[in-house]
Design a protein around this motif. Structure first.
Motif, mmCIF file in Angstrom:
data_model
loop_
_atom_site.group_PDB
_atom_site.id
_atom_site.type_symbol
_atom_site.label_atom_id
_atom_site.label_comp_id
_atom_site.label_asym_id
_atom_site.label_seq_id
_atom_site.Cartn_x
_atom_site.Cartn_y
_atom_site.Cartn_z
ATOM 1 N N LYS A 99 0.413 -1.462 -0.050
ATOM 2 C CA LYS A 99 0.255 -0.850 -0.033
ATOM 3 C C LYS A 99 0.635 1.526 -0.237
ATOM 4 N N SER A 100 2.368 1.338 0.764
ATOM 5 C CA SER A 100 2.891 2.248 1.194
ATOM 6 C C SER A 100 3.471 2.804 -0.452
ATOM 7 N N ARG A 120 2.727 5.621 -2.905
ATOM 8 C CA ARG A 120 3.780 6.564 -3.812
ATOM 9 C C ARG A 120 4.195 6.577 -5.297
ATOM 10 N N THR A 134 -2.843 8.032 4.516
ATOM 11 C CA THR A 134 -1.280 8.506 3.398
ATOM 12 C C THR A 134 -1.172 9.545 2.397
ATOM 13 N N ALA A 160 8.991 9.684 14.763
ATOM 14 C CA ALA A 160 8.672 8.848 13.588
ATOM 15 C C ALA A 160 8.004 8.967 12.709
ATOM 16 N N SER A 161 7.990 9.348 11.814
ATOM 17 C CA SER A 161 6.452 9.121 10.601
ATOM 18 C C SER A 161 6.795 9.045 9.279
ATOM 19 N N ALA A 162 6.500 8.598 8.671
ATOM 20 C CA ALA A 162 7.274 8.142 7.271
ATOM 21 C C ALA A 162 6.162 9.317 6.293
ATOM 22 N N GLN A 163 4.850 9.364 6.556
ATOM 23 C CA GLN A 163 4.712 9.989 6.190
ATOM 24 C C GLN A 163 4.554 11.991 6.652
ATOM 25 N N LEU A 164 5.256 12.067 7.270
ATOM 26 C CA LEU A 164 5.600 13.156 8.017
ATOM 27 C C LEU A 164 6.724 13.652 6.926
ATOM 28 N N ARG A 204 9.841 3.646 7.898
ATOM 29 C CA ARG A 204 9.569 3.743 6.760
ATOM 30 C C ARG A 204 10.661 4.621 5.355
ATOM 31 N N ILE A 245 4.602 -0.302 13.030
ATOM 32 C CA ILE A 245 3.412 0.294 14.115
ATOM 33 C C ILE A 245 2.170 -0.551 13.537
ATOM 34 N N ASP A 246 2.019 -1.035 11.973
ATOM 35 C CA ASP A 246 0.502 -1.325 11.568
ATOM 36 C C ASP A 246 0.382 -2.771 11.470
ATOM 37 N N GLU A 290 1.305 6.518 19.328
ATOM 38 C CA GLU A 290 1.531 6.836 18.114
ATOM 39 C C GLU A 290 0.281 5.504 17.546
ATOM 40 N N LYS A 345 -4.555 6.451 14.544
ATOM 41 C CA LYS A 345 -4.401 5.603 13.664
ATOM 42 C C LYS A 345 -5.678 5.331 12.973
HETATM 43 C C1 S3P Z 1 2.714 4.964 6.172
HETATM 44 C C2 S3P Z 1 3.151 5.188 6.712
HETATM 45 C C3 S3P Z 1 2.959 4.829 8.488
HETATM 46 C C4 S3P Z 1 1.945 3.508 8.490
HETATM 47 C C5 S3P Z 1 1.008 4.329 7.367
HETATM 48 C C6 S3P Z 1 1.277 4.338 7.073
HETATM 49 C C7 S3P Z 1 3.892 4.989 5.264
HETATM 50 O O1 S3P Z 1 2.489 5.910 9.520
HETATM 51 O O2 S3P Z 1 1.254 3.022 10.094
HETATM 52 O O3 S3P Z 1 -0.151 2.690 7.741
HETATM 53 O O4 S3P Z 1 2.977 4.830 3.846
HETATM 54 O O5 S3P Z 1 3.786 6.451 4.742
HETATM 55 P P1 S3P Z 1 3.689 6.993 10.049
HETATM 56 O O6 S3P Z 1 3.068 8.045 9.216
HETATM 57 O O7 S3P Z 1 2.539 7.202 11.502
HETATM 58 O O8 S3P Z 1 4.978 6.234 9.827
#
Ligand code: S3P
Length: 442
Positions: free
Chosen positions: A27-28, A32, A105, A176-180, A204, A325-326, A349, A353
């Motif tokens: 999904k991630s 992207r 996301t 620590a957030s990949a979305q941020l 991630r 985390i997921d 965190e 969700k």
């Molecule tokens: C994601 C990052 C994670 C994850 C989410 C998908 C992404 O969240 O929990 O399901 O695709 O970047 P965070 O932004 O909290 O890391």
């Protein structure tokens, strides 16, 4: 069964899980691949893209912004085809608000994508997404020169007004957030100079790994990433590997269902995503990872797992949480079957969700008769290797896909049918969840 509450009966599997299977695209990585293709000059070719409600939200968003999307559903259920991006012309002003549905996301990365363009876009989502925190993204983007209305609001809907004169920043992320991280990096592509993001723990890194495929140089180290703008992405080819977060449900089902043994093939082995494998290894699970190759810069391979009747509790330090985390809901269910106490450190965190997953884990495991509690930001589970599932349980998925699948495993792997309310939320990430398990019992 209580039909008025839209509940689905989940019956025990009649045979152990056995054999090899693939899971739908990650999904991630799918989000992207679509977003970067939409930003790029030229036509990108994508294969293996996840066809799920969340990914459809991203497709709808980029179409509304002027990208041409010709992804088609393949026999294996994935999406494949071309996306022609807006490139240096930029996205077009949409006529309606962009509805990101349930997808955090989509909403958060989109904020970064829109940042360098002089358009005014209203971003919204479903009830769950409207309750999720957005200031964490809005704050760094405002520092770069983006305007939001209302100013610095925590929840969607918001209106974003981008700027052609974005400032490059160095941002110390509070979480620590990949979305941020991704939102800041995507905005940084349109800013003048070097934009750097530092994180308290690694999240991630799919954005950092995919940008070079689109011709962008990315600086990346353990807890930091940077890009230098302005730069226009060039069309690329992306083949998306299977989603380890979906694989985790099949793997945990095999660990809990006596006699099972399975292999998940062509699954992403990105280290930022397979923390759950490391945790299960430490719990004494029969699980093995085999690296097969790389797609672009993303590693993929095979994960094998088999029924494990001597699981033990373990402690997961906060630095490892982002990499699983997921998977914490389903790992919690496994911990409920292990000898001793499992502690997940620093899991606040989870309350942010698709639903408050920390509350949901405590609620669901308590229904199972398992001792579970939180202390500060830590989650404690005292497992019972001989856990007897009570009769007639009804779990509320809270319209959260990962909770729906976690509680479904209680029914599938035990010897009592259970009901899951709003089970159809699995369509968000793994629409073929039940079908995949059925295939493995044939
Ligand atoms: C994601 C990052 C994670 C994850 C989410 C998908 C992404 O969240 O929990 O399901 O695709 O970047 P965070 O932004 O909290 O890391």
């Amino acid at each position: 069964m209580d039909n008025t509450r839209n509940s689905t009966r989940i019956n025990p599997l009649d045979k152990p899980l056995d054999g090899a299977i693939t899971v739908p695209g990650d999904k991630s990585i799918s989000h992207r691949a679509i977003l970067l293709s939409a930003m790029a000059q030229g036509t990108s070719r994508l294969t293996g893209v996840l066809d799920s409600a969340d990914v459809r939200s991203t497709i709808t968003a980029v179409k509304a912004l002027g990208a041409t999307v010709s992804l088609e559903r393949q026999l294996d259920g994935s999406l494949a085809g071309g996306i022609t991006g807006w490139g240096s012309d930029g996205p077009t002003q949409p006529t309606e608000p962009i509805d990101c549905g349930n997808s955090g996301t989509t909403a958060r990365l989109l904020m970064g994508v829109l940042a360098p363009w002089d358009i005014r876009v209203e971003i919204t989502g479903d009830e769950s997404l409207q309750s999720r925190p957005m200031r964490r993204i809005i704050a760094p983007l405002m520092k770069m020169g983006v305007r939001f209305e209302p100013d610095a609001k925590e929840n969607l809907p918001v209106i974003e007004q981008g700027s052609r004169q974005l400032k490059a920043i160095t941002y110390d992320s509070p979480m620590a957030s990949a979305q941020l991280k991704s939102a800041v990096l995507l905005a940084g592509l349109g800013a003048d100079g070097k934009t750097t993001i530092n994180e308290p723990a690694p999240s991630r890194n799919h954005t950092e790994l995919m940008l070079p495929e689109f011709g962008v140089t990315v600086g990346s180290s353990f807890r930091s990433a940077d890009v230098t703008g302005p730069v226009t992405l060039q069309a690329a080819e992306v083949d998306v590997s299977g989603d380890p977060s979906s694989a985790a449900f099949l793997i945990c089902a095999a660990l809990l269902k006596p006699g099972s043994s399975l292999q998940v093939e062509n699954v992403s082995l990105n280290a930022g995503r397979i923390g759950f494998v490391r945790t299960l290894e430490r719990m004494g699970a029969s699980i093995e990872v085999r690296h097969v190759g790389t797609e672009g810069k993303e590693p993929f391979g095979i994960i094998e797992a088999a029924y494990s009747d001597n699981l033990v509790g373990c402690e997961i330090p906060s630095q490892h949480i982002a990499s699983e985390i997921d998977e914490i809901p389903v790992l919690s269910l496994v911990a409920a079957h292990a000898q001793g106490i499992t502690v997940f450190r620093g899991v606040s965190e989870l309350t942010k969700k698709e639903s408050n997953r920390l509350d949901a884990i405590v609620e669901g495991l308590t229904m199972l008769g398992v001792s579970v509690w939180t202390e500060n930001d830590d989650l404690y589970i005292e497992g019972q290797p001989d856990l007897e599932i009570p009769e007639g349980l009804v779990f509320d998925s809270r319209k959260d896909h990962r909770l729906a699948m976690t509680w479904a495993l209680v029914g599938l792997c035990g010897n009592q049918p259970i009901d899951v309310v709003n089970f159809d939320s699995v369509k968000v990430s793994f629409p073929q969840f039940l079908e995949s398990l059925e295939r493995l019992t044939r």
